[in-house]
Enzyme design. Structure first.
Site, PDB file in Angstrom:
ATOM      1  N   LEU A   1     -32.405 -34.890  77.920  1.00 43.48           N
ATOM      2  CA  LEU A   1     -33.014 -35.918  77.075  1.00 43.48           C
ATOM      3  C   LEU A   1     -33.695 -35.299  75.851  1.00 43.48           C
ATOM      4  O   LEU A   1     -33.603 -35.833  74.746  1.00 43.48           O
ATOM      5  CB  LEU A   1     -34.007 -36.737  77.904  1.00 43.48           C
ATOM      6  CG  LEU A   1     -34.455 -38.047  77.296  1.00 43.48           C
ATOM      7  CD1 LEU A   1     -33.280 -38.960  76.995  1.00 43.48           C
ATOM      8  CD2 LEU A   1     -35.425 -38.755  78.235  1.00 43.48           C
TER       9      LEU A   1
ATOM     10  N   ASP B   1     -34.383 -35.712  84.743  1.00 43.12           N
ATOM     11  CA  ASP B   1     -34.694 -34.808  85.853  1.00 43.12           C
ATOM     12  C   ASP B   1     -35.565 -33.667  85.292  1.00 43.12           C
ATOM     13  O   ASP B   1     -36.780 -33.822  85.195  1.00 43.12           O
ATOM     14  CB  ASP B   1     -33.349 -34.324  86.415  1.00 43.12           C
ATOM     15  CG  ASP B   1     -33.461 -33.551  87.698  1.00 43.12           C
ATOM     16  OD1 ASP B   1     -34.534 -33.541  88.295  1.00 43.12           O
ATOM     17  OD2 ASP B   1     -32.450 -32.940  88.125  1.00 43.12           O
TER      18      ASP B   1
ATOM     19  N   ASP C   1     -28.918 -42.264  82.467  1.00 40.68           N
ATOM     20  CA  ASP C   1     -28.985 -42.613  83.885  1.00 40.68           C
ATOM     21  C   ASP C   1     -30.238 -42.036  84.551  1.00 40.68           C
ATOM     22  O   ASP C   1     -31.010 -42.760  85.172  1.00 40.68           O
ATOM     23  CB  ASP C   1     -27.704 -42.171  84.626  1.00 40.68           C
ATOM     24  CG  ASP C   1     -27.366 -40.687  84.432  1.00 40.68           C
ATOM     25  OD1 ASP C   1     -28.060 -39.983  83.667  1.00 40.68           O
ATOM     26  OD2 ASP C   1     -26.397 -40.225  85.060  1.00 40.68           O
TER      27      ASP C   1
HETATM   28  P1  5GP Z   1     -31.940 -33.044  83.170  1.00 37.31           P
HETATM   29  O1  5GP Z   1     -31.444 -32.393  81.915  1.00 37.31           O
HETATM   30  O2  5GP Z   1     -33.048 -34.028  82.946  1.00 37.31           O
HETATM   31  O3  5GP Z   1     -32.279 -32.024  84.232  1.00 37.31           O
HETATM   32  O4  5GP Z   1     -30.706 -33.759  83.785  1.00 37.31           O
HETATM   33  C1  5GP Z   1     -30.295 -35.029  83.490  1.00 37.31           C
HETATM   34  C2  5GP Z   1     -28.884 -35.212  83.979  1.00 37.31           C
HETATM   35  O5  5GP Z   1     -28.681 -34.522  85.202  1.00 37.31           O
HETATM   36  C3  5GP Z   1     -28.589 -36.660  84.285  1.00 37.31           C
HETATM   37  O6  5GP Z   1     -28.133 -37.336  83.152  1.00 37.31           O
HETATM   38  C4  5GP Z   1     -27.522 -36.517  85.338  1.00 37.31           C
HETATM   39  O7  5GP Z   1     -26.272 -36.366  84.731  1.00 37.31           O
HETATM   40  C5  5GP Z   1     -27.868 -35.242  86.072  1.00 37.31           C
HETATM   41  N1  5GP Z   1     -28.596 -35.525  87.318  1.00 37.31           N
HETATM   42  C6  5GP Z   1     -29.914 -35.343  87.578  1.00 37.31           C
HETATM   43  N2  5GP Z   1     -30.209 -35.731  88.829  1.00 37.31           N
HETATM   44  C7  5GP Z   1     -29.061 -36.192  89.359  1.00 37.31           C
HETATM   45  C8  5GP Z   1     -28.724 -36.793  90.613  1.00 37.31           C
HETATM   46  O8  5GP Z   1     -29.544 -36.994  91.522  1.00 37.31           O
HETATM   47  N3  5GP Z   1     -27.421 -37.171  90.773  1.00 37.31           N
HETATM   48  C9  5GP Z   1     -26.479 -36.971  89.814  1.00 37.31           C
HETATM   49  N4  5GP Z   1     -25.239 -37.359  90.087  1.00 37.31           N
HETATM   50  N5  5GP Z   1     -26.759 -36.431  88.623  1.00 37.31           N
HETATM   51  C10 5GP Z   1     -28.035 -36.054  88.399  1.00 37.31           C
END
Ligand code: 5GP
Length: 181
Positions: free
Chosen positions: A112, A107, A104
């Site tokens: 990933l 961030d 989805d």
């Molecule tokens: P990362 O490991 O890249 O920081 O985080 C990825 C995950 O963080 C995404 O798959 C999602 O589950 C969550 N995430 C990041 N930003 C958002 C956001 O704006 N809203 C929500 N609901 N989840 C987020």
């Protein structure tokens, strides 16, 4: 930023149902062209990518296998810890398969990166990632994302499968939430 335990309401729509559908068609056209004639396995990441995965595979309209993984995510917190827990692994081996990971949001990139390493260890023929929303401002690790839907600023979004404390997944659009005092 901590949204823990606070009630939230929809603030404004970022992408409408129509804008998302057009983007899904555009991504599908690129992916279809890139994988023509190759055995493709799509791996959707639960729960956030379940709607995106369902729409993307129908737009792809080509023979493919679908599998899912579930990983622990934010829960009630909005800061990623970098420690990712696999709640559900793949059902079938992906050795020698061309694998397209469907997420989805990317961030910090930690989730990933972890998923890529986990899947690459299983010797797929190739591995690429398709992410609906990219938040480059918060990136902590450099991770390749071959297909990106929308690039967005650092805002907390919900809808189209994406939740806040298990709410709002059903919304057909993507929106920013506002916290209630
Ligand atoms: P990362 O490991 O890249 O920081 O985080 C990825 C995950 O963080 C995404 O798959 C999602 O589950 C969550 N995430 C990041 N930003 C958002 C956001 O704006 N809203 C929500 N609901 N989840 C987020």
């Amino acid at each position: 930023m901590s949204l823990d335990g606070r009630r939230a309401r929809i603030d404004r729509v970022l992408f409408t149902e129509e804008e998302i559908a057009a983007k899904v068609r555009e991504l599908a056209a690129r992916i279809r062209a890139d994988y023509e004639g190759k055995p493709l396995t799509v791996v959707g990441i639960l729960k956030g990518a379940f709607v995106f995965t369902a729409d993307l595979v129908r737009a792809l309209d080509m023979p493919l296998r679908v599998d899912f993984m579930a990983v622990s995510s934010y829960g009630f917190a909005t800061q990623t810890s970098g420690i990712i827990r696999i709640l559900k692994d793949l059902d079938r081996p992906i050795r020698d398969q061309h694998v397209l990971l469907i997420e989805d949001i990317v961030d910090t990139g930690l989730t990933l990166r972890y998923l890529r390493e986990h899947l690459l260890a299983q010797s797929p023929a190739s591995l690429r990632a398709c992410v609906l929303l990219d938040k480059p401002e918060r990136r902590q690790v450099d991770v390749p994302v071959e297909y990106v839907g929308f690039t967005i600023p650092d805002e907390f979004v919900v809808g189209y499968g994406i939740d806040y404390a298990e709410q709002f997944r059903y919304l057909p659009y993507i929106a920013c939430v506002k916290l209630e005092d």
